[in-house]
Design a protein around this motif. Sequence first.
Motif, PDB file in Angstrom:
ATOM      1  N   PHE A  60       0.872  -1.061   0.110  1.00 67.60           N
ATOM      2  CA  PHE A  60      -0.034   0.083  -0.034  1.00 67.60           C
ATOM      3  C   PHE A  60       0.948   1.109   0.020  1.00 67.60           C
ATOM      4  N   VAL A  61       2.128   0.955  -0.063  1.00 69.56           N
ATOM      5  CA  VAL A  61       3.030   2.342  -0.028  1.00 69.56           C
ATOM      6  C   VAL A  61       3.268   2.769  -1.545  1.00 69.56           C
ATOM      7  N   PRO A  62       2.927   3.952  -1.913  1.00 72.64           N
ATOM      8  CA  PRO A  62       3.127   4.368  -3.116  1.00 72.64           C
ATOM      9  C   PRO A  62       4.515   4.723  -3.551  1.00 72.64           C
ATOM     10  N   VAL A  63       4.901   4.258  -4.905  1.00 73.97           N
ATOM     11  CA  VAL A  63       6.309   4.264  -5.045  1.00 73.97           C
ATOM     12  C   VAL A  63       6.756   5.796  -4.937  1.00 73.97           C
ATOM     13  N   ARG A  64       6.107   6.818  -5.130  1.00 72.99           N
ATOM     14  CA  ARG A  64       6.511   7.905  -5.022  1.00 72.99           C
ATOM     15  C   ARG A  64       7.166   8.409  -3.923  1.00 72.99           C
ATOM     16  N   THR A  65       6.813   7.908  -2.620  1.00 72.60           N
ATOM     17  CA  THR A  65       7.066   8.167  -1.371  1.00 72.60           C
ATOM     18  C   THR A  65       8.567   7.521  -1.167  1.00 72.60           C
ATOM     19  N   LEU A  66       8.891   6.541  -1.990  1.00 73.61           N
ATOM     20  CA  LEU A  66      10.145   5.832  -1.871  1.00 73.61           C
ATOM     21  C   LEU A  66      11.378   6.329  -2.776  1.00 73.61           C
ATOM     22  N   ALA A  67      11.094   7.314  -3.461  1.00 76.41           N
ATOM     23  CA  ALA A  67      12.113   7.914  -4.302  1.00 76.41           C
ATOM     24  C   ALA A  67      13.566   8.011  -3.614  1.00 76.41           C
ATOM     25  N   GLY A  68      14.824   7.495  -4.150  1.00 77.16           N
ATOM     26  CA  GLY A  68      15.941   7.761  -3.739  1.00 77.16           C
ATOM     27  C   GLY A  68      16.298   6.860  -2.697  1.00 77.16           C
ATOM     28  N   ARG A  69      15.302   5.712  -2.078  1.00 75.71           N
ATOM     29  CA  ARG A  69      15.534   4.957  -1.083  1.00 75.71           C
ATOM     30  C   ARG A  69      15.977   3.341  -1.428  1.00 75.71           C
ATOM     31  N   SER A  70      16.632   2.798  -0.531  1.00 70.49           N
ATOM     32  CA  SER A  70      17.250   1.553  -0.915  1.00 70.49           C
ATOM     33  C   SER A  70      16.114   0.361  -0.585  1.00 70.49           C
ATOM     34  N   ILE A  71      15.672  -0.296  -1.486  1.00 66.50           N
ATOM     35  CA  ILE A  71      14.707  -1.433  -1.106  1.00 66.50           C
ATOM     36  C   ILE A  71      15.515  -2.829  -1.455  1.00 66.50           C
ATOM     37  N   THR A  72      15.074  -3.644  -0.483  1.00 73.73           N
ATOM     38  CA  THR A  72      15.743  -4.925  -0.554  1.00 73.73           C
ATOM     39  C   THR A  72      14.529  -5.980  -0.540  1.00 73.73           C
ATOM     40  N   THR A  73      14.393  -6.748  -1.585  1.00 71.80           N
ATOM     41  CA  THR A  73      13.625  -8.015  -1.528  1.00 71.80           C
ATOM     42  C   THR A  73      14.091  -9.224  -1.175  1.00 71.80           C
ATOM     43  N   ILE A  74      13.261 -10.197  -1.027  1.00 67.13           N
ATOM     44  CA  ILE A  74      14.019 -11.348  -0.446  1.00 67.13           C
ATOM     45  C   ILE A  74      14.896 -11.978  -1.603  1.00 67.13           C
ATOM     46  N   GLU A  75      14.622 -11.533  -2.701  1.00 64.77           N
ATOM     47  CA  GLU A  75      15.721 -11.917  -4.006  1.00 64.77           C
ATOM     48  C   GLU A  75      16.917 -11.502  -3.666  1.00 64.77           C
ATOM     49  N   GLY A  76      17.092 -10.244  -2.877  1.00 62.73           N
ATOM     50  CA  GLY A  76      18.321  -9.347  -2.629  1.00 62.73           C
ATOM     51  C   GLY A  76      19.073  -9.788  -1.652  1.00 62.73           C
ATOM     52  N   LEU A  77      18.338 -10.584  -0.680  1.00 61.25           N
ATOM     53  CA  LEU A  77      18.903 -11.075   0.560  1.00 61.25           C
ATOM     54  C   LEU A  77      19.876 -12.093   0.415  1.00 61.25           C
ATOM     55  N   ARG A  78      21.280 -11.718   0.629  1.00 58.58           N
ATOM     56  CA  ARG A  78      22.267 -12.723   0.130  1.00 58.58           C
ATOM     57  C   ARG A  78      23.075 -12.999   1.285  1.00 58.58           C
ATOM     58  N   GLY A  79      23.671 -14.268   1.409  1.00 56.00           N
ATOM     59  CA  GLY A  79      24.560 -14.779   2.532  1.00 56.00           C
ATOM     60  C   GLY A  79      26.060 -14.605   1.862  1.00 56.00           C
ATOM     61  N   PRO A  80      26.877 -15.200   2.587  1.00 61.49           N
ATOM     62  CA  PRO A  80      28.425 -14.984   2.175  1.00 61.49           C
ATOM     63  C   PRO A  80      28.668 -15.630   0.801  1.00 61.49           C
ATOM     64  N   LYS A  81      29.350 -15.186   0.233  1.00 61.80           N
ATOM     65  CA  LYS A  81      29.652 -15.361  -1.479  1.00 61.80           C
ATOM     66  C   LYS A  81      28.323 -15.805  -2.312  1.00 61.80           C
ATOM     67  N   GLY A  82      27.328 -14.862  -2.103  1.00 58.07           N
ATOM     68  CA  GLY A  82      26.157 -14.807  -2.817  1.00 58.07           C
ATOM     69  C   GLY A  82      25.216 -16.039  -2.534  1.00 58.07           C
ATOM     70  N   GLY A  83      25.577 -16.938  -1.644  1.00 51.97           N
ATOM     71  CA  GLY A  83      24.761 -18.165  -1.296  1.00 51.97           C
ATOM     72  C   GLY A  83      23.634 -17.571  -0.299  1.00 51.97           C
ATOM     73  N   LEU A  84      23.030 -18.542   0.331  1.00 55.22           N
ATOM     74  CA  LEU A  84      21.668 -18.151   0.993  1.00 55.22           C
ATOM     75  C   LEU A  84      22.188 -17.393   2.453  1.00 55.22           C
ATOM     76  N   HIS A  85      21.316 -16.596   2.274  1.00 60.07           N
ATOM     77  CA  HIS A  85      21.350 -15.901   3.846  1.00 60.07           C
ATOM     78  C   HIS A  85      21.078 -16.762   5.019  1.00 60.07           C
ATOM     79  N   ARG A  86      21.739 -16.388   5.974  1.00 58.61           N
ATOM     80  CA  ARG A  86      21.587 -17.382   7.222  1.00 58.61           C
ATOM     81  C   ARG A  86      20.159 -17.429   7.638  1.00 58.61           C
ATOM     82  N   LEU A  87      19.241 -16.631   7.439  1.00 57.82           N
ATOM     83  CA  LEU A  87      17.809 -16.783   7.648  1.00 57.82           C
ATOM     84  C   LEU A  87      17.297 -17.801   6.661  1.00 57.82           C
ATOM     85  N   GLN A  88      17.547 -17.607   5.396  1.00 58.97           N
ATOM     86  CA  GLN A  88      17.223 -18.584   4.556  1.00 58.97           C
ATOM     87  C   GLN A  88      17.465 -19.929   4.927  1.00 58.97           C
TER      88      GLN A  88
END
Length: 155
Positions: A60-88
Amino acid sequence: MTTALTVNGKRVAVTSTPDTPLLYVLRDELALNGAKYGCGAGQCGACTVLCDGRALRSCFVPVRTLAGRSITTIEGLRGPKGGLHRLQKAFLDQQAAQCGYCTAGMIMGAAALLREKPRPTEEDVRTALSANLCRCGTHNRIVHAVLRAAEAQHG
């Protein structure tokens, strides 16, 4: 009109209308489908992503309110050497997902918690994820997975 964001470490210029919720921009324009549509009102947590390291309900958050911000999705959550994040990895090890619909939102909410509180108690985890709904009832496994990930970070 374009809106500039950093998504998973990459600068992007999205062309969706400024009032388009971030969830639709992620899924429809950027083909990042990990965050799910659940309720459309920010109440279930299936759409949770990180915005500047903090949990954000993207439905429900309009994209305009996020201009210039840094967004991380599950696809961007990375562990060491690009592997699984410890949570995954912990979610896999604890079998904390059944249908998987809530999983990305739970992991992203937990990532925000561990960023703020690297050594959470069980109560901390339950409180932080209390608004993330799981219809399969794997909450106990999810809590154990988050605690295991915290231990792995400091172990």
